[in-house]
Design a protein around this motif. Structure first.
Motif, PDB file in Angstrom:
ATOM      1  N   PRO A 172       1.379  -1.645  -0.200  1.00 57.07           N
ATOM      2  CA  PRO A 172      -0.073  -0.011  -0.319  1.00 57.07           C
ATOM      3  C   PRO A 172       0.861   1.743   0.303  1.00 57.07           C
ATOM      4  N   ALA A 173       0.081   2.031  -0.156  1.00 56.06           N
ATOM      5  CA  ALA A 173       0.490   3.168  -0.300  1.00 56.06           C
ATOM      6  C   ALA A 173       1.069   4.068   1.384  1.00 56.06           C
ATOM      7  N   ARG A 174       0.522   3.779   1.981  1.00 55.65           N
ATOM      8  CA  ARG A 174       0.712   3.887   3.678  1.00 55.65           C
ATOM      9  C   ARG A 174       0.890   2.487   4.307  1.00 55.65           C
ATOM     10  N   GLN A 175       2.396   2.734   4.684  1.00 57.56           N
ATOM     11  CA  GLN A 175       2.262   1.384   5.634  1.00 57.56           C
ATOM     12  C   GLN A 175       2.653   1.514   7.011  1.00 57.56           C
ATOM     13  N   TRP A 176       2.710   0.522   7.537  1.00 65.88           N
ATOM     14  CA  TRP A 176       2.240   0.790   9.114  1.00 65.88           C
ATOM     15  C   TRP A 176       3.429   0.747   9.526  1.00 65.88           C
ATOM     16  N   GLY A 177       4.826   0.570  10.783  1.00 68.85           N
ATOM     17  CA  GLY A 177       5.863   1.613  11.169  1.00 68.85           C
ATOM     18  C   GLY A 177       5.830   0.394  11.912  1.00 68.85           C
ATOM     19  N   ARG A 178       4.644   0.349  13.093  1.00 66.93           N
ATOM     20  CA  ARG A 178       5.116  -0.043  13.756  1.00 66.93           C
ATOM     21  C   ARG A 178       3.026  -0.356  14.713  1.00 66.93           C
ATOM     22  N   ILE A 179       3.366  -1.868  15.088  1.00 63.92           N
ATOM     23  CA  ILE A 179       2.608  -2.948  15.492  1.00 63.92           C
ATOM     24  C   ILE A 179       2.700  -2.702  16.443  1.00 63.92           C
ATOM     25  N   ALA A 180       1.158  -2.754  17.254  1.00 66.42           N
ATOM     26  CA  ALA A 180       1.272  -3.418  19.390  1.00 66.42           C
ATOM     27  C   ALA A 180       0.093  -5.100  18.695  1.00 66.42           C
ATOM     28  N   VAL A 181       0.577  -6.136  19.626  1.00 72.00           N
ATOM     29  CA  VAL A 181       0.308  -6.885  19.668  1.00 72.00           C
ATOM     30  C   VAL A 181      -0.201  -7.392  20.390  1.00 72.00           C
ATOM     31  N   GLY A 182      -1.534  -8.112  20.718  1.00 73.81           N
ATOM     32  CA  GLY A 182      -1.722  -8.531  22.267  1.00 73.81           C
ATOM     33  C   GLY A 182      -3.236  -9.499  22.333  1.00 73.81           C
ATOM     34  N   VAL A 183      -3.628 -10.393  23.077  1.00 74.59           N
ATOM     35  CA  VAL A 183      -2.843 -10.726  25.013  1.00 74.59           C
ATOM     36  C   VAL A 183      -1.909 -11.813  24.531  1.00 74.59           C
ATOM     37  N   ASN A 184      -2.707 -12.884  24.223  1.00 74.47           N
ATOM     38  CA  ASN A 184      -3.327 -14.372  24.281  1.00 74.47           C
ATOM     39  C   ASN A 184      -0.912 -14.838  23.562  1.00 74.47           C
ATOM     40  N   ALA A 185      -0.526 -15.355  24.851  1.00 74.16           N
ATOM     41  CA  ALA A 185       0.766 -16.244  24.019  1.00 74.16           C
ATOM     42  C   ALA A 185       1.104 -17.506  24.688  1.00 74.16           C
ATOM     43  N   CYS A 186       1.031 -18.090  24.095  1.00 73.25           N
ATOM     44  CA  CYS A 186       1.688 -19.772  25.175  1.00 73.25           C
ATOM     45  C   CYS A 186       2.330 -20.239  24.771  1.00 73.25           C
ATOM     46  N   ILE A 187       2.693 -21.197  24.700  1.00 69.76           N
ATOM     47  CA  ILE A 187       3.797 -22.347  23.782  1.00 69.76           C
ATOM     48  C   ILE A 187       2.792 -23.612  23.423  1.00 69.76           C
ATOM     49  N   ASP A 188       2.981 -24.075  22.068  1.00 69.91           N
ATOM     50  CA  ASP A 188       2.191 -25.487  21.228  1.00 69.91           C
ATOM     51  C   ASP A 188       2.802 -26.337  21.293  1.00 69.91           C
ATOM     52  N   VAL A 189       1.913 -27.640  22.045  1.00 77.45           N
ATOM     53  CA  VAL A 189       3.127 -28.789  21.687  1.00 77.45           C
ATOM     54  C   VAL A 189       1.808 -29.333  20.734  1.00 77.45           C
ATOM     55  N   VAL A 190       2.246 -29.727  19.361  1.00 78.12           N
ATOM     56  CA  VAL A 190       1.753 -29.669  18.642  1.00 78.12           C
ATOM     57  C   VAL A 190       2.618 -31.949  17.878  1.00 78.12           C
ATOM     58  N   VAL A 191       1.177 -32.287  17.868  1.00 76.10           N
ATOM     59  CA  VAL A 191       0.737 -33.824  18.608  1.00 76.10           C
ATOM     60  C   VAL A 191      -0.010 -34.576  17.470  1.00 76.10           C
ATOM     61  N   SER A 192       0.283 -35.844  17.517  1.00 73.82           N
ATOM     62  CA  SER A 192      -1.062 -36.676  15.932  1.00 73.82           C
ATOM     63  C   SER A 192      -1.808 -36.988  17.423  1.00 73.82           C
ATOM     64  N   GLY A 193      -2.982 -36.637  16.894  1.00 72.80           N
ATOM     65  CA  GLY A 193      -4.339 -36.970  18.493  1.00 72.80           C
ATOM     66  C   GLY A 193      -4.438 -37.899  18.151  1.00 72.80           C
ATOM     67  N   VAL A 194      -4.727 -38.485  17.740  1.00 72.18           N
ATOM     68  CA  VAL A 194      -5.375 -40.254  17.276  1.00 72.18           C
ATOM     69  C   VAL A 194      -3.682 -41.163  18.341  1.00 72.18           C
TER      70      VAL A 194
END
Length: 502
Positions: free
Chosen positions: A68-90
């Motif tokens: 885009p013509a005008r781009q973001w310079g600073r973006i603030a993101v919140g508020v959920n964060a964690c560790i994902d453990v990915v495994v075969s469900g079955v």
């Protein structure tokens, strides 16, 4: 190959001659010819045509996606964060000595049996879901078994952290991330991400991601497509405990855009907590939105009262943009008595006309589609497996054609674990023609592979649809929605409002 092509050409000439000289002979002769010719001749031609469609779409995306013509310079993101453990469900459920049986949905999981039933319920439908596990001790035992299972993988998790990671892949952006960030998560985050010291904690929050593949079987159940089932016992994210820290950090950071997520984590925490915390959430974001536009990323919810409170407490009208998938879209309509709320669930690929009706309703009921409205919501980024739609109130957002194409392209490449789209590894399942509405006077629209973003208008709302080239053998489905929304925001441009009463 040239012999096959010549044979097809001769057949076409013969059928053309038959049609003009004796149309009655056409059908029986055609049946005779098609029975005599190896089916591989037709199937190879079909595969060639399909590959051409996918190649055309991929090439067109590359030309279409411009900054885009005008781009973001600073973006603030919140508020959920964690560790994902990915495994075969079955495999994990088998390791927990659980046998396959019948599926049943549970709003909150209280036991291993609840977990098994809910997993089967969603695996059978090939649908994503996320649930809270109420028993801390049982959850910790399952989490240990998952982390120790051969082949288990550990990743950055939580919508905010995943969006932050995606945004940080653009070196020109400065990204602030706030959430309950433990030592392992802090180690995994991109070094470009700024973390307020107050959001660091001594232990990590874990979420378990039970994945399944397309066609995978467990007992009598077979998954129609690849997806995942997520569950956790996560009190820090469940109470949005870092919300105040996040808001306090914005004054110094001065973001051009704020991205919020984590509301869905409160669902399992009880009505009293919802009501109090949502009031505090609205007060917090009302201060923020005077300084910067806000995007809210929704996620899987099951409690209609909770969704109703989210809308009644004016959360949706307070934000400028939301991101959601097909389940969240239908649930929002069901909770508010909107269009097609009598549908229990989508049957296969969601009908574009129905999706369009619900998106328009949200912008009319909770957004600024009515020019006299005081709501701020002007943009919805909808994503489902086969296609994405960006619905925006005219005059508020720019570059949405490029933004929806960018979101679709990242879905195609990231699911395959690649940096770019490989047309040999993806397939087109989006409808080639569809209607702009399901019930109102409707316009029939056709997908053009050489210009794959289809645009239509309803009132003062514009819709931009891009097909997705679906990865045939996805390596990882977790975080795709977050990557899609992040990429869409990167390529979006907000139009300053000269006569705003914000």
């Amino acid at each position: 190959m040239w012999r096959k092509a010549a044979l097809v050409a001769l057949l076409a000439l013969a059928l053309g001659y038959l049609y003009h000289t004796n149309p009655k002979l056409q059908e029986p002769v055609l049946r005779l010819i098609t029975q005599s010719i190896p089916q591989s001749l037709f199937s190879s031609q079909h595969e060639h045509n399909t590959a051409n469609l996918e190649e055309s779409i991929s090439r067109a995306w590359d030309a279409l996606i411009t900054a885009p013509a005008r781009q973001w310079g600073r973006i603030a993101v919140g508020v959920n964060a964690c560790i994902d453990v990915v495994v075969s469900g079955v495999k994990l459920l088998q390791a927990l000595a659980l046998d396959p049986g019948s599926g049943q949905d549970h709003d909150v999981l209280h036991s291993k049996e609840d977990l098994k039933e809910a997993f089967i319920h969603y695996m059978e439908r090939g649908a994503a879901a996320e649930r809270f596990f109420s028993d801390k001790e049982v959850f910790q035992r399952i989490a240990r078994a998952a982390a120790e299972y051969p082949g288990a993988q550990v990743y950055v998790g939580g919508n905010a952290a995943l969006i932050g990671q995606k945004l940080a892949s653009y070196p020109e952006l400065v990204v602030l991330l706030c959430g309950p960030i433990g030592p392992k998560l802090h180690e995994l985050l991109d070094e470009q991400i700024v973390v307020p010291p107050q959001s660091l904690q001594e232990t990590d929050e874990y979420h378990l991601i039970l994945e399944y593949k397309a066609g995978e079987q467990w007992g009598r159940i077979q998954a129609p497509q690849a997806n995942r089932f997520i569950f956790s016992h996560d009190v820090s994210n469940g109470e949005m405990s870092t919300l105040e820290t996040f808001v306090a950090s914005l004054e110094e950071f001065q973001p051009g855009l704020v991205v919020l997520s984590g509301l869905h984590m409160m669902e399992g925490m009880g009505r009293e907590l919802w009501e109090n915390r949502l009031k505090e959430f609205v007060l917090a974001i009302s201060d923020v939105r005077n300084e910067a536009p806000i995007h809210l990323e929704l996620a899987s919810m099951t409690d209609r009262d909770y969704m109703s409170i989210i809308t009644k407490e004016q959360v949706l009208p307070m934000v400028n943009s939301i991101g959601l998938n097909e389940q969240e879209l239908l649930f929002l309509s069901q909770a508010g008595g909107g269009p097609h709320s009598d549908l229990h669930s989508w049957n296969g690929i969601p009908d574009v006309g129905r999706v369009s009706d619900i998106l328009l309703w949200i912008l009319e009921q909770h957004g600024r589609a009515d020019l006299d409205s005081e709501a701020h919501l002007t943009r919805i980024h909808f994503h489902t497996l086969a296609y994405h739609v960006l619905a925006t109130v005219d005059g508020h957002w720019g570059n949405q054609r490029g933004a929806v194409a960018a979101g679709a392209r990242i879905a195609s490449s990231q699911a395959c674990g690649l940096q770019a789209v490989d047309v040999s590894k993806v397939e087109l399942k989006a409808p080639l023609s569809f209607y702009s509405s399901f019930s109102e006077p409707k316009e029939r629209l056709v997908l053009d592979p050489s210009n794959p973003v289809t645009v239509w208008r309803r009132g003062n709302v514009s819709f931009h649809l891009s097909p997705v080239l679906i990865c045939k053998q996805p390596l990882r489905t977790v975080g795709l929605g977050d990557a899609i929304s992040a990429e869409g925001l990167i390529y979006s441009e907000i139009v300053p409002q000269l006569h705003s009463d914000d």
